[in-house]
Enzyme design. Structure first.
Site, PDB file in Angstrom:
ATOM      1  N   GLU A 102      30.415  44.241  14.163  1.00 55.19           N
ATOM      2  CA  GLU A 102      29.054  44.441  14.683  1.00 55.19           C
ATOM      3  C   GLU A 102      28.387  43.109  14.987  1.00 55.19           C
ATOM      4  O   GLU A 102      28.716  42.080  14.376  1.00 55.19           O
ATOM      5  CB  GLU A 102      28.199  45.164  13.622  1.00 55.19           C
ATOM      6  CG  GLU A 102      28.131  46.658  13.783  1.00 55.19           C
ATOM      7  CD  GLU A 102      27.231  47.125  14.928  1.00 55.19           C
ATOM      8  OE1 GLU A 102      26.921  46.327  15.836  1.00 55.19           O
ATOM      9  OE2 GLU A 102      26.855  48.308  14.907  1.00 55.19           O
ATOM     10  N   ASP A 106      21.149  46.389  10.730  1.00 60.54           N
ATOM     11  CA  ASP A 106      19.711  46.360  10.465  1.00 60.54           C
ATOM     12  C   ASP A 106      19.406  47.429   9.393  1.00 60.54           C
ATOM     13  O   ASP A 106      19.594  47.188   8.205  1.00 60.54           O
ATOM     14  CB  ASP A 106      19.011  46.618  11.810  1.00 60.54           C
ATOM     15  CG  ASP A 106      17.502  46.530  11.755  1.00 60.54           C
ATOM     16  OD1 ASP A 106      16.972  46.002  10.779  1.00 60.54           O
ATOM     17  OD2 ASP A 106      16.843  46.978  12.704  1.00 60.54           O
ATOM     18  N   GLY A 108      21.079  50.188   8.979  1.00 56.85           N
ATOM     19  CA  GLY A 108      22.347  50.771   8.552  1.00 56.85           C
ATOM     20  C   GLY A 108      22.582  52.173   9.092  1.00 56.85           C
ATOM     21  O   GLY A 108      23.624  52.776   8.832  1.00 56.85           O
ATOM     22  N   LYS A 134      20.467  42.191   8.041  1.00 56.27           N
ATOM     23  CA  LYS A 134      19.078  42.104   7.568  1.00 56.27           C
ATOM     24  C   LYS A 134      18.963  42.860   6.241  1.00 56.27           C
ATOM     25  O   LYS A 134      18.683  44.071   6.237  1.00 56.27           O
ATOM     26  CB  LYS A 134      18.132  42.730   8.600  1.00 56.27           C
ATOM     27  CG  LYS A 134      18.055  41.971   9.914  1.00 56.27           C
ATOM     28  CD  LYS A 134      17.107  42.684  10.862  1.00 56.27           C
ATOM     29  CE  LYS A 134      16.923  41.945  12.160  1.00 56.27           C
ATOM     30  NZ  LYS A 134      16.211  42.758  13.174  1.00 56.27           N
TER      31      LYS A 134
END
Ligand code: 5GP
Length: 180
Positions: A102, A106, A108, A134
């Site tokens: 990926e 972010d 998920g 993140k």
């Protein structure tokens, strides 16, 4: 270029390409070690991961293959009737070890959907290798095994990441400029 303007937004340089290269090298070293007796399939998610996935794959010395996937969502006739499907996964991956590659993880949500679909496809196991993560935005319990950079919950572009389709070609990663 310390700043770039894309459409209505200004972005400031955040992570330099040389640091991305170093993180990619380190990640590849870990994958080479962890999969030394295996032949994993890399699943690069379109469109954002193509640059990082190509770089990562060239640093892998193990036997491996790559396929590209896209998770698409369709709204059905009612708002609850949503279908998510993988576009582009047209080979039999049952029993295989899969490494999703990926650009960014972010919340998920995307990762969770991919895991569900890959489990349905009866893969042997699944790992995530992401350029950026993140952690404060992440809402899932699924482990993220390989992380290039843990970053704050701020919008970034460059090195594959886009703003409205633009900015993927920037070699460095830029962060949205916020006025204080
Ligand atoms: P998720 O929230 O499902 O983990 O992330 C979904 C997708 O949102 C990512 O694959 C990526 O395409 C996009 N995304 C999340 N955060 C960012 C960001 O900071 N910049 C850009 N360009 N895309 C992002």
């Amino acid at each position: 270029m310390d700043q770039v303007q894309i459409l209505d937004k200004t972005f400031v340089k955040y992570i330099e390409k040389k640091d991305i290269d170093a993180a990619c090298e380190k990640m590849a070293g870990q994958i080479n070690e962890d999969y030394k007796n295996d032949e994993p399939i890399l699943l690069a998610t379109l469109n954002g991961a193509i640059i990082f996935a190509a770089e990562l794959m060239q640093k892998l010395t193990i036997r491996c293959r790559i396929s590209c996937i896209k998770l698409s969502s369709y709204s059905g006739t009612t708002s609850t009737n949503q279908v998510k499907q993988l576009v582009g996964l047209n080979e039999d991956i049952s029993g295989k070890r899969v490494i999703i590659v990926e650009d960014i993880v972010d919340t998920g949500v995307t990762y969770e959907h991919m895991v569900a679909l890959l489990k349905e496809a009866k893969v042997k196991d699944i790992a995530m290798a992401t350029m950026a993560f993140k952690p404060t935005a992440y809402k899932k319990d699924i482990p993220v095994q390989y992380v290039g950079f843990s970053i704050p919950d701020k919008f970034v572009i460059g090195h594959g990441l886009d703003y409205d389709g633009w900015g993927r070609n920037l070699p460095d990663i830029y962060q949205l400029k916020t006025e204080n």
